[in-house]
Design a protein around this motif. Structure first.
Motif, mmCIF file in Angstrom:
data_model
loop_
_atom_site.group_PDB
_atom_site.id
_atom_site.type_symbol
_atom_site.label_atom_id
_atom_site.label_comp_id
_atom_site.label_asym_id
_atom_site.label_seq_id
_atom_site.Cartn_x
_atom_site.Cartn_y
_atom_site.Cartn_z
ATOM 1 N N SER A 31 36.300 38.531 47.791
ATOM 2 C CA SER A 31 35.996 37.543 46.770
ATOM 3 C C SER A 31 35.291 38.185 45.573
ATOM 4 O O SER A 31 35.691 37.998 44.423
ATOM 5 C CB SER A 31 35.118 36.449 47.395
ATOM 6 O OG SER A 31 34.901 35.433 46.497
ATOM 7 N N GLU A 32 34.274 38.974 45.850
ATOM 8 C CA GLU A 32 33.474 39.508 44.755
ATOM 9 C C GLU A 32 34.200 40.628 44.011
ATOM 10 O O GLU A 32 33.997 40.814 42.815
ATOM 11 C CB GLU A 32 32.105 39.970 45.276
ATOM 12 C CG GLU A 32 31.380 38.822 45.947
ATOM 13 C CD GLU A 32 29.874 38.882 45.862
ATOM 14 O OE1 GLU A 32 29.333 39.925 45.460
ATOM 15 O OE2 GLU A 32 29.242 37.868 46.192
ATOM 16 N N ARG A 33 35.067 41.360 44.730
ATOM 17 C CA ARG A 33 35.863 42.371 44.045
ATOM 18 C C ARG A 33 36.783 41.734 43.007
ATOM 19 O O ARG A 33 37.152 42.347 42.018
ATOM 20 C CB ARG A 33 36.692 43.157 45.062
ATOM 21 C CG ARG A 33 35.957 44.350 45.636
ATOM 22 C CD ARG A 33 35.686 45.371 44.572
ATOM 23 N NE ARG A 33 35.181 46.610 45.135
ATOM 24 C CZ ARG A 33 35.068 47.741 44.452
ATOM 25 N NH1 ARG A 33 35.420 47.782 43.189
ATOM 26 N NH2 ARG A 33 34.585 48.809 45.008
ATOM 27 N N SER A 34 37.168 40.477 43.273
ATOM 28 C CA SER A 34 38.056 39.803 42.331
ATOM 29 C C SER A 34 37.258 39.059 41.258
ATOM 30 O O SER A 34 37.832 38.421 40.388
ATOM 31 C CB SER A 34 38.952 38.804 43.066
ATOM 32 O OG SER A 34 38.256 37.596 43.277
ATOM 33 N N GLY A 181 45.807 45.632 45.517
ATOM 34 C CA GLY A 181 44.374 45.912 45.606
ATOM 35 C C GLY A 181 43.809 46.370 44.277
ATOM 36 O O GLY A 181 42.718 45.952 43.869
ATOM 37 N N LEU A 182 44.580 47.214 43.598
ATOM 38 C CA LEU A 182 44.130 47.699 42.286
ATOM 39 C C LEU A 182 43.944 46.528 41.327
ATOM 40 O O LEU A 182 42.971 46.446 40.584
ATOM 41 C CB LEU A 182 45.156 48.688 41.728
ATOM 42 C CG LEU A 182 44.846 49.179 40.309
ATOM 43 C CD1 LEU A 182 43.636 50.095 40.322
ATOM 44 C CD2 LEU A 182 46.046 49.886 39.706
ATOM 45 N N ARG A 183 44.912 45.591 41.391
ATOM 46 C CA ARG A 183 44.840 44.437 40.493
ATOM 47 C C ARG A 183 43.634 43.565 40.831
ATOM 48 O O ARG A 183 42.966 43.045 39.948
ATOM 49 C CB ARG A 183 46.128 43.627 40.578
ATOM 50 C CG ARG A 183 47.234 44.301 39.818
ATOM 51 C CD ARG A 183 48.521 43.534 39.954
ATOM 52 N NE ARG A 183 49.546 44.136 39.109
ATOM 53 C CZ ARG A 183 50.809 43.779 39.146
ATOM 54 N NH1 ARG A 183 51.194 42.820 39.967
ATOM 55 N NH2 ARG A 183 51.682 44.362 38.362
ATOM 56 N N ILE A 184 43.399 43.382 42.141
ATOM 57 C CA ILE A 184 42.232 42.590 42.555
ATOM 58 C C ILE A 184 40.966 43.222 41.994
ATOM 59 O O ILE A 184 40.095 42.549 41.425
ATOM 60 C CB ILE A 184 42.130 42.501 44.102
ATOM 61 C CG1 ILE A 184 43.238 41.635 44.678
ATOM 62 C CG2 ILE A 184 40.766 41.979 44.521
ATOM 63 C CD1 ILE A 184 42.971 40.159 44.686
ATOM 64 N N ASN A 190 37.602 43.806 34.729
ATOM 65 C CA ASN A 190 38.000 43.509 33.365
ATOM 66 C C ASN A 190 39.209 42.575 33.358
ATOM 67 O O ASN A 190 40.343 43.007 33.188
ATOM 68 C CB ASN A 190 38.328 44.831 32.657
ATOM 69 C CG ASN A 190 38.504 44.626 31.169
ATOM 70 O OD1 ASN A 190 38.623 43.487 30.698
ATOM 71 N ND2 ASN A 190 38.528 45.712 30.427
ATOM 72 N N PRO A 191 38.955 41.283 33.579
ATOM 73 C CA PRO A 191 40.066 40.342 33.709
ATOM 74 C C PRO A 191 40.948 40.287 32.455
ATOM 75 O O PRO A 191 42.156 40.098 32.562
ATOM 76 C CB PRO A 191 39.379 39.001 33.966
ATOM 77 C CG PRO A 191 37.951 39.188 33.631
ATOM 78 C CD PRO A 191 37.650 40.638 33.771
ATOM 79 N N VAL A 320 38.000 33.001 30.682
ATOM 80 C CA VAL A 320 38.551 32.080 29.699
ATOM 81 C C VAL A 320 39.634 32.814 28.925
ATOM 82 O O VAL A 320 39.374 33.812 28.265
ATOM 83 C CB VAL A 320 37.455 31.583 28.726
ATOM 84 C CG1 VAL A 320 38.035 30.554 27.776
ATOM 85 C CG2 VAL A 320 36.290 31.000 29.497
ATOM 86 N N LYS A 321 40.841 32.310 29.059
ATOM 87 C CA LYS A 321 41.962 32.943 28.359
ATOM 88 C C LYS A 321 41.821 32.678 26.872
ATOM 89 O O LYS A 321 41.472 31.577 26.452
ATOM 90 C CB LYS A 321 43.243 32.306 28.878
ATOM 91 C CG LYS A 321 44.474 33.160 28.732
ATOM 92 C CD LYS A 321 45.653 32.366 29.304
ATOM 93 C CE LYS A 321 46.963 33.043 28.977
ATOM 94 N NZ LYS A 321 47.354 34.020 29.971
#
Lengths: 323, 367
Positions: A31-34, A181-184, A190-191, A320-321
């Motif tokens: 959860s926190e990684r994401s 995993g990399l994406r998560i 940096n979303p 926020v997009k």
């Protein structure tokens, strides 16, 4: 030799006590990684423990119990996800709400259904996860030194305990070595960059939150069907927060999470063992001092006195997009 | 979705929290229905238990006193942009502070012991919040996590002290000896009887006056002093505060200490007012429900007092309800608090957005 068998016994009980911590800690890791802070681990474990005990009791099948525990835990995880991801609400507030809701509902419903002060009827036989005895454990136990290690530390745990090991392996591998995993991890750091790459931040975070739900489901089911024989009110007793502490201590990495949880489980086992025992030369060690250690160590670590624990950069921040 | 949700101020402070509570109660009603009881009957019993008798009202206000203290503690931290989840631990330490004073000095007359004990409770509560504040300012660890850890540390510390140091030997449960009468904060029925007014007996004591005083203090502090202005500035925009020459670190430390002191005051109601001795787990979740109270009261003292009375009613009415319908235990109240935190806090937008939508449509057609 007696000291050795005591040591083995403490290690064994430390391993047992660390299993729910490992699951919950890995849940927090995902959860926190994401980027979704999760202080609701405690609550999710509690609903899972209750649901698994109720379902296992009704069907006399531990696997169905586990399934029910996971589903209940995912349900609560989705509430948290909805609040944190879709509604961009405060994630800490949502976690607190999850914990209180779980504590209240499990006790209330447990009491209404079973009228035993909130506990479920005791489970036995197939309704529980029995210890797995590995081939030849009893014979090998006779061999000095190595024998007990095999018989008590490697063999003789419940199926779910081995699942915890597999979960660590998988979490570590997927988060480190795969694209998903990399994406998560990226979405927790940096979303905006992930969004720019055309990958949905929302989808990834929901995935992570659901995985956290599944893992908390395992943690709660282990408590009710492996460690104990049924559900007791508030049976998590702060384990979700110890797992959170372990997560910080492990600096948000899978394998260190396993070792930290084992260490915290071991401390718990030592505290139980030392209750009322006079240690030569020191006298009686207060049990509370050992119980306080995980919390104290986490505070000291967070304050940067031993190493430094830096959380994922975007954790706790709703995305926020840009328009 | 990304535009800020604009609402008239009155709607923001009253309509939205009231709707949130209504939604929370509707969900709770479904839960009651789910376990096979009648929610309407349960609500009526709850109201009757909370307000149906003088004794019931006394209990309601006694519980409300606890919620005012913990609600204010959470709220003042909110204003500085801090989240203090450590109310539970700070209240526990407050109890320890009060007890240490009482055990040592309760041979002195009340006008010395009581103020000292109240100060002791505030000081220990403040200390237990100041350390996490200090660690955030100087060492960069976040108060949320540290205050959670400090809850457990306070609990284990008090268990240790009660078992090994200050507990009275020979008792089944670890607790101190009962304090002398001079360390007892008078019940309201005792205080009023002194003036010839007779009210029903209840644990309601003079702490309620202290709680109202504390609410007034927080109001004056936040909206009518320089310090309060600085606190709110830091909460609104740390960058603006820095440019204005306000030290964020200093404000964080002061706010956390005040917040902890307020939580510590819970011990005045429980330990000095009712129990007359230190025992385990007297804070029994009030610290966490304080979060619900602060969110519902929109972090304003008036709102907090009103929200506290509502939660006091839930506590007292819930107790009576569990006698009448044993299947609906007091755990219901914990669940309702969770729902209130969810709907008035994390899912706030779920209620705010439709309300804002209605308002804008209404205003457009009106013009």
């Amino acid at each position: 030799m007696e000291i050795y068998s005591t040591l083995i016994a403490i290690l064994e009980s430390g391993m047992r006590l660390s299993v729910p911590l490992v699951f919950a800690c890995l849940a927090g890791l995902w959860s926190e990684r994401s980027g979704v802070v999760d202080i609701g681990l405690e609550g999710k474990m509690l609903v899972a423990a209750f649901a698994s005990a109720a379902a296992a009791g009704a069907t006399n099948n531990a696997l169905i119990g586990l399934g029910a525990g996971i589903i209940a835990s995912i349900g609560f995880a989705l509430i948290h996800g909805f609040a944190a991801i879709s509604q961009r609400g405060n994630q800490i507030v949502s976690g607190v709400a999850i914990n209180m809701l779980a504590a209240g509902l499990t006790a209330l419903v447990g009491n209404a259904w079973y009228a035993q002060g909130g506990r479920t009827p005791p489970l036995e036989g197939n309704a529980r996860f029995q210890p797995l005895t590995w081939p030849g454990a009893e014979t090998i136990d006779q061999i000095p030194l190595i024998g007990p290690v095999y018989a008590h530390l490697i063999s003789g745990h419940s199926t779910l305990a081995y699942c915890a090991l597999v979960a660590t392996l998988l979490s570590g591998f997927v988060l480190r070595r795969t694209r998903f995993g990399l994406r998560i991890r990226a979405v927790g750091e940096n979303p905006a960059a992930v969004d720019t790459a055309g990958v949905s931040v929302t989808r990834l975070r929901y995935f992570a939150v659901i995985i956290a739900g599944v893992l908390c489901g395992f943690a709660g089911s282990y408590l009710a069907l492996g460690q104990a024989a049924g559900f007791l009110t508030n049976m998590t007793a702060g384990k979700g927060f110890i797992a959170l502490a372990a997560l910080i201590f492990a600096k948000w990495r899978a394998w260190p999470a396993l070792w930290t949880c084992f260490l915290f489980g071991l401390l718990d086992a030592v505290a139980i063992r030392l209750q009322g025992v006079m240690v030569p030369g020191i006298g009686q060690i207060p049990v509370q001092a050992i119980q306080a250690l995980p919390y104290l160590m986490t505070v000291i670590l967070l304050a940067g006195f031993i190493g430094k624990a830096i959380p994922p950069k975007a954790s706790g921040l709703p995305y926020v997009k840009e328009r | 979705m990304s535009t800020p949700i604009e609402l008239p101020k009155w709607a923001d402070v009253s309509l939205v929290p009231i709707l949130a509570v209504i939604v929370a109660f509707l969900v709770a009603g479904l839960v009651v229905l789910g376990i096979g009881e009648n929610p309407v009957k349960a609500t009526l019993l709850l109201l009757k238990g909370a307000l149906g008798s003088g004794e019931g009202i006394g209990y309601t206000l006694y519980y409300a006193t606890n919620f005012i203290f913990t609600g204010l503690a959470v709220a003042i931290a909110f204003h500085a942009g801090l989240f203090n989840i450590g109310g539970e631990g700070q209240a526990t330490m407050g109890g320890l502070g009060a007890a240490l004073i009482c055990l040592r000095f309760d041979f002195l007359p009340w006008y010395i012991v009581l103020p000292l004990a109240i100060l002791g409770a505030m000081a220990m509560g403040a200390l237990w919040a100041f350390i996490p504040g200090y660690l955030q300012v100087k060492r960069g660890s976040h108060v949320v996590i540290t205050t959670i850890m400090f809850n457990f540390l306070a609990a284990t510390l008090v268990v240790y002290l009660l078992v090994n140091v200050i507990g009275k030997p020979g008792l089944m449960s670890p607790e101190t000896r009962t304090f002398a009468a001079s360390a007892h904060l008078p019940y309201l029925h005792e205080a009023l009887a002194y003036f010839g007014i007779i009210i029903p007996k209840s644990p309601l004591n003079l702490s309620l006056a202290l709680a109202l005083l504390a609410s007034a203090f927080v109001w004056v502090l936040l909206w009518h002093t320089k310090l309060g202005y600085a606190i709110r500035t830091v909460g609104h925009s740390p960058t603006a505060a820095t440019y204005a020459g306000i030290s964020i670190g200093r404000i964080t430390l002061i706010t956390m200490a005040i917040s902890g002191a307020l939580a510590g005051l819970l011990a005045v109601n429980e330990i000095l007012g009712v129990q007359g001795r230190l025992l385990l787990e007297f804070s029994s979740g009030y610290g966490f429900i304080g979060i619900a109270v602060a969110l519902m009261g929109r972090a304003h003292p008036v709102g907090i007092v009103l929200a506290s009375i509502l939660f006091g009613m839930l506590y007292q009415g819930g107790t009576e309800l569990s006698f009448e319908i044993p299947r609906v235990t007091r755990d219901m109240i914990v669940a309702i608090s969770g729902l209130v935190i969810l709907f008035a806090g994390a899912l706030d937008g779920l209620i705010r957005r439709p309300v804002a939508g209605l308002f804008s449509r209404f205003l457009k057609s009106g013009v």
